[in-house]
Motif scaffolding. Sequence first.
Motif, PDB file in Angstrom:
ATOM      1  N   MET A  58       0.821  -1.203   0.000  1.00 55.57           N
ATOM      2  CA  MET A  58       0.000   0.000   0.000  1.00 55.57           C
ATOM      3  C   MET A  58       0.857   1.254   0.000  1.00 55.57           C
ATOM      4  O   MET A  58       0.578   2.211  -0.733  1.00 55.57           O
ATOM      5  CB  MET A  58      -0.915  -0.006   1.235  1.00 55.57           C
ATOM      6  N   ALA A  59       1.923   1.249   0.810  1.00 56.35           N
ATOM      7  CA  ALA A  59       2.788   2.425   0.875  1.00 56.35           C
ATOM      8  C   ALA A  59       3.474   2.683  -0.465  1.00 56.35           C
ATOM      9  O   ALA A  59       3.653   3.830  -0.880  1.00 56.35           O
ATOM     10  CB  ALA A  59       3.827   2.234   1.979  1.00 56.35           C
ATOM     11  N   THR A  60       3.855   1.618  -1.160  1.00 58.44           N
ATOM     12  CA  THR A  60       4.577   1.769  -2.424  1.00 58.44           C
ATOM     13  C   THR A  60       3.659   2.212  -3.546  1.00 58.44           C
ATOM     14  O   THR A  60       4.004   3.077  -4.353  1.00 58.44           O
ATOM     15  CB  THR A  60       5.268   0.448  -2.798  1.00 58.44           C
ATOM     16  N   THR A  61       2.466   1.622  -3.625  1.00 54.47           N
ATOM     17  CA  THR A  61       1.570   1.898  -4.742  1.00 54.47           C
ATOM     18  C   THR A  61       0.661   3.094  -4.512  1.00 54.47           C
ATOM     19  O   THR A  61       0.136   3.676  -5.467  1.00 54.47           O
ATOM     20  CB  THR A  61       0.673   0.682  -5.026  1.00 54.47           C
ATOM     21  N   GLY A  62       0.425   3.455  -3.251  1.00 55.30           N
ATOM     22  CA  GLY A  62      -0.512   4.532  -2.950  1.00 55.30           C
ATOM     23  C   GLY A  62      -1.960   4.096  -3.049  1.00 55.30           C
ATOM     24  O   GLY A  62      -2.873   4.933  -3.018  1.00 55.30           O
ATOM     25  N   LEU A  63      -2.194   2.785  -3.138  1.00 58.03           N
ATOM     26  CA  LEU A  63      -3.566   2.271  -3.249  1.00 58.03           C
ATOM     27  C   LEU A  63      -4.142   2.000  -1.861  1.00 58.03           C
ATOM     28  O   LEU A  63      -3.418   1.825  -0.887  1.00 58.03           O
ATOM     29  CB  LEU A  63      -3.566   0.971  -4.065  1.00 58.03           C
ATOM     30  N   THR A  64      -5.477   1.960  -1.812  1.00 61.51           N
ATOM     31  CA  THR A  64      -6.131   1.610  -0.557  1.00 61.51           C
ATOM     32  C   THR A  64      -5.933   0.120  -0.284  1.00 61.51           C
ATOM     33  O   THR A  64      -5.559  -0.655  -1.173  1.00 61.51           O
ATOM     34  CB  THR A  64      -7.641   1.897  -0.633  1.00 61.51           C
ATOM     35  N   ARG A  65      -6.244  -0.271   0.960  1.00 58.77           N
ATOM     36  CA  ARG A  65      -6.088  -1.679   1.316  1.00 58.77           C
ATOM     37  C   ARG A  65      -6.982  -2.571   0.443  1.00 58.77           C
ATOM     38  O   ARG A  65      -6.536  -3.593  -0.077  1.00 58.77           O
ATOM     39  CB  ARG A  65      -6.435  -1.887   2.798  1.00 58.77           C
ATOM     40  N   SER A  66      -8.225  -2.170   0.257  1.00 61.51           N
ATOM     41  CA  SER A  66      -9.152  -3.021  -0.493  1.00 61.51           C
ATOM     42  C   SER A  66      -8.716  -3.156  -1.951  1.00 61.51           C
ATOM     43  O   SER A  66      -8.774  -4.248  -2.527  1.00 61.51           O
ATOM     44  CB  SER A  66     -10.568  -2.462  -0.414  1.00 61.51           C
ATOM     45  N   THR A  67      -8.256  -2.062  -2.556  1.00 60.20           N
ATOM     46  CA  THR A  67      -7.799  -2.122  -3.949  1.00 60.20           C
ATOM     47  C   THR A  67      -6.538  -2.968  -4.067  1.00 60.20           C
ATOM     48  O   THR A  67      -6.384  -3.751  -5.011  1.00 60.20           O
ATOM     49  CB  THR A  67      -7.545  -0.710  -4.497  1.00 60.20           C
ATOM     50  N   THR A  68      -5.649  -2.816  -3.106  1.00 57.03           N
ATOM     51  CA  THR A  68      -4.421  -3.610  -3.119  1.00 57.03           C
ATOM     52  C   THR A  68      -4.739  -5.094  -2.998  1.00 57.03           C
ATOM     53  O   THR A  68      -4.185  -5.925  -3.729  1.00 57.03           O
ATOM     54  CB  THR A  68      -3.495  -3.173  -1.965  1.00 57.03           C
ATOM     55  N   ILE A  69      -5.638  -5.443  -2.090  1.00 55.30           N
ATOM     56  CA  ILE A  69      -6.011  -6.848  -1.910  1.00 55.30           C
ATOM     57  C   ILE A  69      -6.675  -7.393  -3.168  1.00 55.30           C
ATOM     58  O   ILE A  69      -6.415  -8.536  -3.588  1.00 55.30           O
ATOM     59  CB  ILE A  69      -6.941  -7.010  -0.689  1.00 55.30           C
ATOM     60  N   ASP A  70      -7.528  -6.577  -3.818  1.00 53.68           N
ATOM     61  CA  ASP A  70      -8.151  -7.022  -5.068  1.00 53.68           C
ATOM     62  C   ASP A  70      -7.089  -7.329  -6.121  1.00 53.68           C
ATOM     63  O   ASP A  70      -7.193  -8.326  -6.857  1.00 53.68           O
ATOM     64  CB  ASP A  70      -9.104  -5.950  -5.602  1.00 53.68           C
ATOM     65  N   ALA A  71      -6.087  -6.455  -6.217  1.00 52.30           N
ATOM     66  CA  ALA A  71      -5.016  -6.667  -7.199  1.00 52.30           C
ATOM     67  C   ALA A  71      -4.220  -7.918  -6.877  1.00 52.30           C
ATOM     68  O   ALA A  71      -3.887  -8.718  -7.761  1.00 52.30           O
ATOM     69  CB  ALA A  71      -4.105  -5.440  -7.245  1.00 52.30           C
ATOM     70  N   LEU A  72      -3.928  -8.120  -5.595  1.00 49.01           N
ATOM     71  CA  LEU A  72      -3.183  -9.305  -5.192  1.00 49.01           C
ATOM     72  C   LEU A  72      -3.981 -10.572  -5.461  1.00 49.01           C
ATOM     73  O   LEU A  72      -3.433 -11.588  -5.912  1.00 49.01           O
ATOM     74  CB  LEU A  72      -2.817  -9.208  -3.709  1.00 49.01           C
ATOM     75  N   ASP A  73      -5.279 -10.511  -5.193  1.00 44.65           N
ATOM     76  CA  ASP A  73      -6.123 -11.677  -5.477  1.00 44.65           C
ATOM     77  C   ASP A  73      -6.139 -12.012  -6.969  1.00 44.65           C
ATOM     78  O   ASP A  73      -6.156 -13.184  -7.366  1.00 44.65           O
ATOM     79  CB  ASP A  73      -7.548 -11.426  -4.980  1.00 44.65           C
ATOM     80  N   GLU A  74      -6.134 -10.980  -7.808  1.00 47.95           N
ATOM     81  CA  GLU A  74      -6.101 -11.220  -9.252  1.00 47.95           C
ATOM     82  C   GLU A  74      -4.784 -11.881  -9.653  1.00 47.95           C
ATOM     83  O   GLU A  74      -4.754 -12.796 -10.490  1.00 47.95           O
ATOM     84  CB  GLU A  74      -6.286  -9.906 -10.013  1.00 47.95           C
ATOM     85  N   LEU A  75      -3.680 -11.437  -9.048  1.00 43.98           N
ATOM     86  CA  LEU A  75      -2.382 -12.047  -9.338  1.00 43.98           C
ATOM     87  C   LEU A  75      -2.336 -13.497  -8.855  1.00 43.98           C
ATOM     88  O   LEU A  75      -1.684 -14.347  -9.474  1.00 43.98           O
ATOM     89  CB  LEU A  75      -1.259 -11.229  -8.693  1.00 43.98           C
ATOM     90  N   ILE A  76      -3.015 -13.783  -7.769  1.00 44.87           N
ATOM     91  CA  ILE A  76      -3.123 -15.180  -7.307  1.00 44.87           C
ATOM     92  C   ILE A  76      -3.925 -16.000  -8.308  1.00 44.87           C
ATOM     93  O   ILE A  76      -3.553 -17.127  -8.647  1.00 44.87           O
ATOM     94  CB  ILE A  76      -3.778 -15.231  -5.913  1.00 44.87           C
ATOM     95  N   ASP A  77      -5.009 -15.414  -8.831  1.00 44.19           N
ATOM     96  CA  ASP A  77      -5.874 -16.133  -9.775  1.00 44.19           C
ATOM     97  C   ASP A  77      -5.122 -16.544 -11.034  1.00 44.19           C
ATOM     98  O   ASP A  77      -5.377 -17.611 -11.600  1.00 44.19           O
ATOM     99  CB  ASP A  77      -7.083 -15.281 -10.152  1.00 44.19           C
ATOM    100  N   ILE A  78      -4.197 -15.709 -11.508  1.00 44.03           N
ATOM    101  CA  ILE A  78      -3.483 -16.062 -12.735  1.00 44.03           C
ATOM    102  C   ILE A  78      -2.187 -16.807 -12.440  1.00 44.03           C
ATOM    103  O   ILE A  78      -1.439 -17.134 -13.357  1.00 44.03           O
ATOM    104  CB  ILE A  78      -3.206 -14.831 -13.618  1.00 44.03           C
TER     105      ILE A  78
END
Length: 375
Positions: free
Chosen positions: A1-21
Amino acid sequence: MATTGLTRSTTIDALDELIDIGLLRELPNARAVGEYRKGRPSRRFELRADAAVVVGMDAGQSHITTTIADLRGVPIASETRELSALDDSADARRAAVLASVDSALRSAGRGRESVLAICIGVPAPVDSEGNSPHHREGFWQRMNPDLRPMFEDWVPIVRLENDASLAAIAEGSVGAAIGCSDYVVLLAGDRFGAGVVVDGRLLRGAHGGAGEMFALDKVLGVGSAKGMGLRLTSWVRDAAAAGEIPAGHPLDSLPKEQLTGRAVLELARSGDAWSRGIVERAGALLARVTAIFGSVYDPSRVIVAGAVAENLNQIADVARAALPDEVDLAVPELVLSSLGARSVAVGAVCAAVDSARTGVLHLRVVTPKFLRSAV
């Protein structure tokens, strides 16, 4: 979150997508591993470095070195095969390149379906589309005989680069140019070739010729793009043919095949005065070549690379002393690479990993076969 400037929920969504692929896996959370302090326990993730592989290749004129690496760039298998000088046709080269990749994959215990990206370095100019311009003698076409289309049917990300450009990528990633944004890497074996980085960007030019060295044919005191290794050997053999090696000198009675640049440098290290003269001549030439890049590109560092670099300490010392009289701009630091003959192959792996990182999420297939099969 600190590196990307994204909120926790957006960061988790992105991480979940990376897990999916298949690019990430989730680890036990902070509470489970004893790192929990207070509040919500941190979720923990890591790259699935084994989810796919990349291929880095140094496809030289006389050899092909192929490395299979994981998504962190850690080598899994590497092979080198020598090429026949009797058949350097386009068809033979394409077959050798493809066979080298398949053989290295077998050694790594992986199949074609596991390859995410490949980067191939060739001794020819290469533009941003992976194409080489026409050469009057057909050499560049033989070195890069439409290699990119050959792999695009089954490799999602394909990259072609000039070999010296890959040496520059290697030095900037793991070598003598780490943290440097303006530098030139000079491959100095059989022929001079250069990889140029300015303002942190690798230069190619319209046709991939930014580091080509044909201009050296026009430079007084240089005269050709013949590299340092080949030039040293030519000088000592020419001296022998002309009867210029002193009688009784250690080189005087050697057969031609043993009259090499390496032999001269070894004698110079031991204090031999005649061999030292060859070193002085080579150092003056290296200073002039370095000065050309210093004047044209204004680098802070010029790095001499390739297998020959490890033997050039004496020559580099002479060149460093001569450089202030050759350059009007600030004198670039002249450095010898420690990567040796591996520089192009190392750069190819680094470039393949970088292309995989920047390109994997832009592939047409959202859940690529090579990643889904590893989940």
